[in-house]
Scaffold this active site. Structure first.
Site, PDB file in Angstrom:
ATOM      1  N   ASP A  64      31.366  40.717  44.760  1.00 60.33           N
ATOM      2  CA  ASP A  64      31.326  39.286  44.459  1.00 60.33           C
ATOM      3  C   ASP A  64      32.709  38.644  44.522  1.00 60.33           C
ATOM      4  O   ASP A  64      32.837  37.435  44.334  1.00 60.33           O
ATOM      5  CB  ASP A  64      30.694  39.037  43.080  1.00 60.33           C
ATOM      6  N   HIS A  65      33.753  39.438  44.841  1.00 61.24           N
ATOM      7  CA  HIS A  65      35.115  38.909  44.802  1.00 61.24           C
ATOM      8  C   HIS A  65      35.820  38.860  46.157  1.00 61.24           C
ATOM      9  O   HIS A  65      36.676  38.014  46.354  1.00 61.24           O
ATOM     10  CB  HIS A  65      35.970  39.736  43.831  1.00 61.24           C
ATOM     11  N   HIS A  94      35.152  44.549  44.231  1.00 61.12           N
ATOM     12  CA  HIS A  94      33.726  44.461  43.972  1.00 61.12           C
ATOM     13  C   HIS A  94      33.147  43.334  44.838  1.00 61.12           C
ATOM     14  O   HIS A  94      33.834  42.357  45.158  1.00 61.12           O
ATOM     15  CB  HIS A  94      33.458  44.231  42.493  1.00 61.12           C
ATOM     16  N   HIS A 117      40.265  42.719  42.888  1.00 61.53           N
ATOM     17  CA  HIS A 117      39.653  44.026  43.096  1.00 61.53           C
ATOM     18  C   HIS A 117      38.576  43.872  44.163  1.00 61.53           C
ATOM     19  O   HIS A 117      38.316  42.761  44.645  1.00 61.53           O
ATOM     20  CB  HIS A 117      39.075  44.598  41.804  1.00 61.53           C
TER      21      HIS A 117
END
Length: 275
Positions: free
Chosen positions: A79-80, A77, A75
């Site tokens: 931090d990814h 977000h 996904h």
């Protein structure tokens, strides 16, 4: 912290799966974001993490730039995914994710439910599992019956459902139920250690959400309340940085209950009541 959760150090979790921890620990990410390397001769990178040069160097060092063939996102977000651009430039690998619009992210291909990435040693099936994020995917590694859960199921912490970021509690519970029905040997979460008892952890997540929903309803049966008041009642000993996080969870539960016709209320500041 586990000795295997050291930023920049590749840890072998199985014959086909390695993990490299990103250096972004905090109260939301736990020890940091897990980047997974699937395959040996051909490698799929799942969730390259934050745009950190050292982390990208560690990924390339563990896999070899010429072996990295795909960059997959659970996904979008922050931090990814942000390291995807830097990693793609280093390796030439395409960035693949569920159809999405994210500023700064250029997708080279789209993955929908049931699509698969097939390497010489493995097959990764994409499962659309919204709730934490509308574009959330899990990936199932057929050869080892591993489920890469992104942020839907975590080790040592609970997933956050934020309505203002597209989170939806009803969809999330539906996704957990779908994940529970899969024949899975172990879970590879977006944060924390591998989870060996997959069914038990997903059951724990479902029970936690159902318990919280019952608590919200019990509190509202006593008297109408705002989200802030509900958080104070349900999380009396919560550390200050986590209070806004708890408010998002309560709001997500209320929105689900309102859709079901069980509570009334219009906003975070409104006084919610049992219908």
């Amino acid at each position: 912290m586990s000795t295997t959760l050291v930023p920049g150090v590749a840890s072998a979790l199985s014959p086909l799966v390695r993990r490299v921890l990103a250096p972004n620990p905090n109260h939301m990410t736990g020890p940091g974001t897990n980047t997974y390397l699937v395959g040996v001769d051909e490698v799929a990178v799942i969730d390259p993490g934050p745009d950190d040069r050292g982390h990208v160097d560690a990924i390339v060092g563990a896999a070899g730039a010429e072996r990295i063939r795909w960059i997959l996102l659970t996904h979008t977000h922050p931090d990814h995914w942000p390291a995807a651009t830097r990693l793609a430039l280093r390796t030439g690998a395409p960035v693949l994710a569920f159809p999405t619009r994210e500023p700064g992210l250029r997708l080279d291909g789209r993955l929908r439910d049931g699509d698969a990435v097939v390497g010489s040693e493995f097959r990764l099936e994409a499962l659309h599992t919204p709730g934490h994020a509308p574009n959330h995917l899990c990936f199932r590694l057929e050869e080892e019956r591993v489920l890469f859960t992104g942020d839907n199921v975590l080790d040592g912490m609970w997933s956050v459902i934020s309505p203002e970021r597209g989170g939806d509690m009803a969809e999330y519970l539906h996704s957990l139920e779908r994940m529970r029905r899969l024949r899975t040997a172990w879970l590879a979460p977006g944060h924390g250690e591998r989870i060996d008892d997959a069914r038990a952890r997903i059951d724990e997540y479902l029970a936690h959400r159902r318990d919280r929903e019952r608590q919200v309803l019990r509190a509202l049966r006593r008297e109408p309340a705002t989200v802030t008041e509900l958080v104070a009642r349900l999380y009396p000993d919560l550390d200050a940085p986590l209070v806004p996080v708890a408010a998002r969870q309560v709001h997500a539960h209320l929105l689900k209950l309102r859709t079901e016709g069980r509570v009334t209320g219009r906003s975070v500041r409104a006084r919610w009541a049992v219908a």
